[in-house]
Structures are given as structure tokens and as C-alpha cells.
Design a protein around this motif. Structure first.
Motif, PDB file in Angstrom:
ATOM      1  N   SER A  67       0.739  -1.111  -0.100  1.00 13.02           N
ATOM      2  CA  SER A  67      -0.009  -0.068  -0.053  1.00 13.02           C
ATOM      3  C   SER A  67       0.775   1.264  -0.094  1.00 13.02           C
ATOM      4  O   SER A  67       0.582   2.130  -0.806  1.00 13.02           O
ATOM      5  CB  SER A  67      -0.802  -0.050   1.215  1.00 13.02           C
ATOM      6  OG  SER A  67      -1.801  -1.125   1.147  1.00 13.02           O
ATOM      7  N   PHE A  68       1.822   1.113   0.779  1.00  8.72           N
ATOM      8  CA  PHE A  68       2.978   2.435   1.022  1.00  8.72           C
ATOM      9  C   PHE A  68       3.454   2.420  -0.449  1.00  8.72           C
ATOM     10  O   PHE A  68       3.562   3.514  -0.942  1.00  8.72           O
ATOM     11  CB  PHE A  68       3.979   2.265   1.798  1.00  8.72           C
ATOM     12  CG  PHE A  68       4.617   3.520   2.034  1.00  8.72           C
ATOM     13  CD1 PHE A  68       4.271   4.611   2.629  1.00  8.72           C
ATOM     14  CD2 PHE A  68       6.043   3.502   1.211  1.00  8.72           C
ATOM     15  CE1 PHE A  68       5.160   5.682   2.432  1.00  8.72           C
ATOM     16  CE2 PHE A  68       6.879   4.567   0.928  1.00  8.72           C
ATOM     17  CZ  PHE A  68       6.242   5.735   1.789  1.00  8.72           C
ATOM     18  N   ILE A  74       2.031   6.956  -6.930  1.00  2.33           N
ATOM     19  CA  ILE A  74       1.056   7.930  -7.103  1.00  2.33           C
ATOM     20  C   ILE A  74       1.611   9.142  -6.841  1.00  2.33           C
ATOM     21  O   ILE A  74       1.146  10.130  -7.859  1.00  2.33           O
ATOM     22  CB  ILE A  74      -0.349   7.634  -6.521  1.00  2.33           C
ATOM     23  CG1 ILE A  74      -1.036   6.340  -7.164  1.00  2.33           C
ATOM     24  CG2 ILE A  74      -1.210   8.876  -6.722  1.00  2.33           C
ATOM     25  CD1 ILE A  74      -2.134   6.063  -6.406  1.00  2.33           C
ATOM     26  N   GLU A  75       2.189   9.348  -5.640  1.00  2.00           N
ATOM     27  CA  GLU A  75       2.944  10.853  -5.514  1.00  2.00           C
ATOM     28  C   GLU A  75       3.819  11.268  -6.443  1.00  2.00           C
ATOM     29  O   GLU A  75       3.962  12.165  -6.903  1.00  2.00           O
ATOM     30  CB  GLU A  75       3.383  10.741  -4.091  1.00  2.00           C
ATOM     31  CG  GLU A  75       2.409  10.728  -2.948  1.00  2.00           C
ATOM     32  CD  GLU A  75       1.876  12.189  -2.688  1.00  2.00           C
ATOM     33  OE1 GLU A  75       2.344  13.085  -2.931  1.00  2.00           O
ATOM     34  OE2 GLU A  75       0.649  12.202  -2.578  1.00  2.00           O
ATOM     35  N   GLY A  90      -4.833   9.329  -5.325  1.00  2.00           N
ATOM     36  CA  GLY A  90      -4.069   9.622  -4.385  1.00  2.00           C
ATOM     37  C   GLY A  90      -4.788   9.491  -2.847  1.00  2.00           C
ATOM     38  O   GLY A  90      -4.070   9.094  -2.160  1.00  2.00           O
ATOM     39  N   LEU A  91      -6.031  10.173  -3.005  1.00  2.00           N
ATOM     40  CA  LEU A  91      -6.668   9.737  -1.660  1.00  2.00           C
ATOM     41  C   LEU A  91      -7.272   8.329  -1.502  1.00  2.00           C
ATOM     42  O   LEU A  91      -7.014   7.904  -0.281  1.00  2.00           O
ATOM     43  CB  LEU A  91      -8.187  10.632  -1.934  1.00  2.00           C
ATOM     44  CG  LEU A  91      -7.932  12.171  -1.940  1.00  2.00           C
ATOM     45  CD1 LEU A  91      -9.225  12.778  -2.154  1.00  2.00           C
ATOM     46  CD2 LEU A  91      -7.425  12.615  -0.627  1.00  2.00           C
ATOM     47  N   ARG A  92      -7.472   7.587  -2.487  1.00  2.00           N
ATOM     48  CA  ARG A  92      -7.752   6.138  -2.190  1.00  2.00           C
ATOM     49  C   ARG A  92      -6.433   5.450  -1.773  1.00  2.00           C
ATOM     50  O   ARG A  92      -6.281   4.700  -0.764  1.00  2.00           O
ATOM     51  CB  ARG A  92      -8.137   5.378  -3.433  1.00  2.00           C
ATOM     52  CG  ARG A  92      -8.509   3.874  -3.328  1.00  2.00           C
ATOM     53  CD  ARG A  92      -9.457   3.353  -4.643  1.00  2.00           C
ATOM     54  NE  ARG A  92      -9.136   3.996  -6.119  1.00  2.00           N
ATOM     55  CZ  ARG A  92      -9.622   4.967  -6.443  1.00  2.00           C
ATOM     56  NH1 ARG A  92     -10.632   5.590  -6.030  1.00  2.00           N
ATOM     57  NH2 ARG A  92      -9.161   5.529  -7.754  1.00  2.00           N
ATOM     58  N   TRP A  97      -3.320   2.896   2.435  1.00  2.00           N
ATOM     59  CA  TRP A  97      -2.089   2.742   3.499  1.00  2.00           C
ATOM     60  C   TRP A  97      -2.513   3.167   4.848  1.00  2.00           C
ATOM     61  O   TRP A  97      -1.853   2.406   5.670  1.00  2.00           O
ATOM     62  CB  TRP A  97      -0.918   4.159   2.814  1.00  2.00           C
ATOM     63  CG  TRP A  97      -0.207   4.472   4.145  1.00  2.00           C
ATOM     64  CD1 TRP A  97      -0.057   5.567   4.760  1.00  2.00           C
ATOM     65  CD2 TRP A  97       0.905   3.512   4.454  1.00  2.00           C
ATOM     66  NE1 TRP A  97       0.824   5.552   5.588  1.00  2.00           N
ATOM     67  CE2 TRP A  97       1.295   4.483   5.601  1.00  2.00           C
ATOM     68  CE3 TRP A  97       1.222   2.496   4.479  1.00  2.00           C
ATOM     69  CZ2 TRP A  97       2.576   3.934   6.370  1.00  2.00           C
ATOM     70  CZ3 TRP A  97       2.375   1.781   5.325  1.00  2.00           C
ATOM     71  CH2 TRP A  97       2.905   2.635   5.919  1.00  2.00           C
ATOM     72  N   SER A  98      -3.342   4.007   5.210  1.00  2.00           N
ATOM     73  CA  SER A  98      -3.802   4.195   6.501  1.00  2.00           C
ATOM     74  C   SER A  98      -4.350   3.123   7.066  1.00  2.00           C
ATOM     75  O   SER A  98      -4.226   2.702   8.153  1.00  2.00           O
ATOM     76  CB  SER A  98      -4.830   5.537   6.447  1.00  2.00           C
ATOM     77  OG  SER A  98      -5.245   5.604   7.846  1.00  2.00           O
TER      78      SER A  98
END
Length: 186
Positions: A67-68, A74-75, A90-92, A97-98
């Protein structure tokens, strides 16, 4: 007649004593066997619980790392292609990741209950590395490419710690007996 009767009575008493001794020995043997069976069963259950917790933690570690990596990609892509709308992706990715990071933390809490200090440290160091990488990206410092190698190396150490905890290192290098019983750690 009385002499013979006395001998029979003495023999009968001797046999009764032997029967009582055999009965006592049998009862003691059964009690010992039950206690050993109980200890083996408890040891097996503890090993199975540890295995389940460690497999779950390993899975969460992998998901968090993946996930990271997606979040980081994406970043990077949003910088490389600024005219493309990466906001939803990015939000997804941040959300994934969270969630993965939280699940990993929960798993590490259980690892801390059932594992040795070296295994706990291996998981905590990997989690810390991933969180530090996230912190760098949050501060717009995307120079974390070298940190990925460190995270990968730490994940290898965490997997090795799992094998040590479960006493499976030797199983990987030698032929398995095919038994599903827990390896004896002693």
C-alpha cells in the motif's frame, strides 16, 4: 491341612498386595500420561496461536508495504504528470495505506504478546521505517527511494524472525517429515 491353608492364605494376601500395587502403578501411570497429554496439547495450542498471529502479522506487513509503495508511486506520478488528475487515486492510496498501517499496528500488538523481543523488534523496526517514509512524503520530501531498500531488508529480517519463532528454519533446509505437529522448541 492347616499348613496348606496357611500357605494359601499367605499366597492370597501376596496376590492381593500385588494387585493393589499394580492398580496403584496403573493409576499413577494414567495420571502422568494425562498430565503429559495435557501439556503437549497446551504446547500445541500455544504454538498454533503464535503461528496464526505471526502469519496474520506477516500478511499485514506485506499489505502495508504494498500500500505504501502504491501511495509513493502515485505521489511520484502526480509530480511527473502534473496536468493529470491524480487526486482520487491519491486519496484512495492514502486511505489504503492508512488502513494497512493500522492493521499492521494491531497485528504488532499481538506479536508483542506472544513473541520474543527480537521478533517484536523486527516488526516494530519495519513499521517505523514505513511510517518514517510516509512522514517524509507528507512533508513533500519524496526522496525515499533508498528507504525502500531498507524497508525490504527489514521485511526480510521480520520473516526470518517468524521462522525462528515457529522453529521452521530447519524445516526449510531439510526434508519435512510430513507431520503437522508443532516442532519441539526444546
Amino acid at each position: 491341612y492347616m499348613k496348606k491353608k496357611g500357605e494359601n492364605l499367605a499366597t492370597h494376601e501376596d496376590i492381593k498386595k500385588l494387585v493393589d500395587q499394580v492398580k496403584a502403578t496403573t493409576e499413577a501411570t494414567k495420571a502422568i500420561e494425562a498430565r503429559i497429554d495435557d501439556q503437549v496439547w497446551n504446547k500445541q495450542r500455544q504454538w498454533e496461536m503464535k503461528r496464526d498471529i505471526l502469519f496474520d502479522a506477516a500478511k499485514h506487513l506485506q499489505v502495508a508495504h504494498r500500500s505504501f509503495a502504491l501511495y509513493f508511486a502515485i505521489e511520484e506520478l502526480s509530480k511527473e504528470y502534473p496536468n493529470t488528475n491524480w487526486k482520487d487515486d491519491g486519496l484512495r492510496a492514502i486511505n489504503d495505506w492508512s488502513n494497512a498501517s493500522n492493521a499492521l499496528s494491531d497485528s504488532i500488538s499481538l506479536v508483542a504478546i506472544v513473541c520474543e523481543r527480537s521478533t517484536i523488534d523486527a516488526f516494530e523496526k519495519t513499521e517505523k521505517c514505513l511510517n518514517e517514509m510516509h512522514e517524509k512524503i507528507s512533508k513533500k520530501d519524496t526522496n525515499v527511494k533508498n528507504d525502500f531498500k531498507k524497508a525490504n531488508d527489514l521485511m526480510v529480517l521480520a520473516r526470518a524472525a517468524i521462522r525462528r519463532e515457529l522453529h521452521t528454519s530447519s524445516l526449510l533446509t531439510s526434508q519435512s517429515s510430513g507431520s503437522s505437529a508443532a516442532p519441539d522448541p526444546d
